[in-house]
Design a protein around this motif. Sequence first.
Motif, mmCIF file in Angstrom:
data_model
loop_
_atom_site.group_PDB
_atom_site.id
_atom_site.type_symbol
_atom_site.label_atom_id
_atom_site.label_comp_id
_atom_site.label_asym_id
_atom_site.label_seq_id
_atom_site.Cartn_x
_atom_site.Cartn_y
_atom_site.Cartn_z
ATOM 1 N N TYR A 131 3.822 -7.311 -10.268
ATOM 2 C CA TYR A 131 4.944 -8.184 -10.799
ATOM 3 C C TYR A 131 4.806 -8.525 -12.256
ATOM 4 C CZ TYR A 131 9.044 -11.378 -10.581
ATOM 5 O OH TYR A 131 10.378 -11.851 -10.694
ATOM 6 N N ILE A 195 9.940 -9.728 -4.124
ATOM 7 C CA ILE A 195 8.682 -10.034 -3.298
ATOM 8 C C ILE A 195 8.831 -9.662 -2.054
ATOM 9 C CG2 ILE A 195 7.375 -11.873 -2.570
ATOM 10 C CD1 ILE A 195 7.034 -11.227 -5.518
ATOM 11 N N SER A 199 6.987 -6.911 0.239
ATOM 12 C CA SER A 199 6.277 -7.280 1.475
ATOM 13 C C SER A 199 6.814 -6.614 2.756
ATOM 14 C CB SER A 199 6.729 -8.856 1.809
ATOM 15 O OG SER A 199 6.080 -9.683 0.522
ATOM 16 N N SER A 220 7.006 -17.597 -7.125
ATOM 17 C CA SER A 220 5.741 -18.289 -6.685
ATOM 18 C C SER A 220 5.942 -18.922 -5.008
ATOM 19 C CB SER A 220 5.434 -19.415 -7.190
ATOM 20 O OG SER A 220 4.911 -19.062 -8.465
ATOM 21 N N LYS A 223 6.064 -15.754 -2.868
ATOM 22 C CA LYS A 223 4.822 -15.479 -2.275
ATOM 23 C C LYS A 223 4.197 -16.364 -1.290
ATOM 24 C CE LYS A 223 3.321 -13.474 -6.810
ATOM 25 N NZ LYS A 223 2.322 -13.643 -8.062
ATOM 26 N N TYR A 227 3.136 -15.253 2.787
ATOM 27 C CA TYR A 227 1.951 -15.045 3.074
ATOM 28 C C TYR A 227 1.651 -15.071 4.443
ATOM 29 C CZ TYR A 227 -2.850 -16.881 3.374
ATOM 30 O OH TYR A 227 -4.431 -17.073 3.663
ATOM 31 N N PRO A 232 -0.428 -12.347 -1.323
ATOM 32 C CA PRO A 232 0.472 -12.821 -2.379
ATOM 33 C C PRO A 232 -0.432 -12.981 -3.765
ATOM 34 C CG PRO A 232 0.024 -14.810 -1.331
ATOM 35 C CD PRO A 232 -0.583 -13.754 -0.498
#
Length: 444
Positions: A131, A195, A199, A220, A223, A227, A232
């Motif tokens: 990222y 993200i 994922s 953030s 992430k 998880y 992450p």
Amino acid sequence: MRVNRYELNELSAADRRVLMQRVRADYAAIEGTVREIIDDVRERGDAALIAHTARLDGVTLAPEQLRVTEAEFEAAESRVDPEVRAALEKAIANIRHHHQAQLPQATWMQEVRPGVLVGERWSPITSVGLYVPRGKGSFPSVMTMLCAPAVIAEVPEIAVCTPPGPDGTVDDASLVAAALCGVRTIYKMGGAQAIAAFSYGTETVRPVEKIIGPGNQYVSAAKRVVYGDVDPGLPAGPSESVVLCDGAADPAVAARELLVEAEHGPDSAALLVTHSRSLADAVEKLLPSLLEALPQQRREFCETVLSNFGGIVLTADEAESLRFVNEYAPEHLRVLMTDPFDKLAKLTNAGEIMLGENTSIPFGNFAIGVNAILPTGGTARSQSCVGTLDFLKRSSFAYVSDEGVAEVGPTAVTLATYEGFPAHAAAAAYVVERAAARREAKGS
């Protein structure tokens, strides 16, 4: 302008906690929004990714535009300033040199008992998503810090995501930096939607095993949500620094270094820590003129930081300064002290430690070769800077010969029985019996 000034010994316990805390994202306030984006991308794939990119970044892309094309790489190569390219080449060479040295021995093995061999082997993570943020500017340096170690680790599938600019393109220098590192899979996406795509995958974006790289509070938060489905990576929040000085430090150097991380944004933290009151006074006196020379936005960022989660911390002595730094655990630590290598062993918590009057934080950010993707928010107490090992994983292995079974088998049977695992004990006992029979047959 106002610069916070803290007398460490006079702070209440509550004030000290606030100083240590610095800016923290309120993830609870945004988690609902982030989950909605992630669920949408997970369910609708490219359509949702494109919709959120249009809504949040103001750029409408077709599915075939999500991935940077070879033509875009070539165009970036033709447009990038030769001086910038040369700087990138030199920086990447240094980054490679530093991160190559981090590669561990691929396999090791030792005999812990006669006939009992144990060891470990390292192998690259199968796929990673890198990222690279763009919200407050373009960051080819982040591209180099992420791509170079991933390539050195020989990760088979390396993909990058970075938010598109207003015209729907990726910054030229960032594309050149990726290509120089050997990475050519880049997606025009950012935020929580990126993200989610890394994922769970979309029609265009392949899912990855691990995501590494800094981002804003939405990145953030995303992430944190994913998880368990994907690794992450390192938590990386707002920028922060501590400039640690004694009375011999040059105030002009210290004052300039104090502004380095402060100019990243109003949520940054930047502290001068010293037991020298005269040094603190000299630095504070220099700050107004240095701030006045900055562009308005950066000046406002710095002024906000120095009057909010930054400023000057005065300690009783050098030992207390060192203790404070270890408790604070800064992302960037600049050491302007006599005999800096003597202090190194005493500084246990920091993402990076820049020693001596010449080792400027920007040298680390751009040129020296150490990684500038670092733990923030005090996580340097337990986390490390990004490096080659972040792209590798370990597998332990063992081998037990017939002779070795006699060394470890009975121990396994005894402990399995004690812990109440009869199947464990029976399996181990069966191997013990068979190995004993073979040994007896050989001996006859």
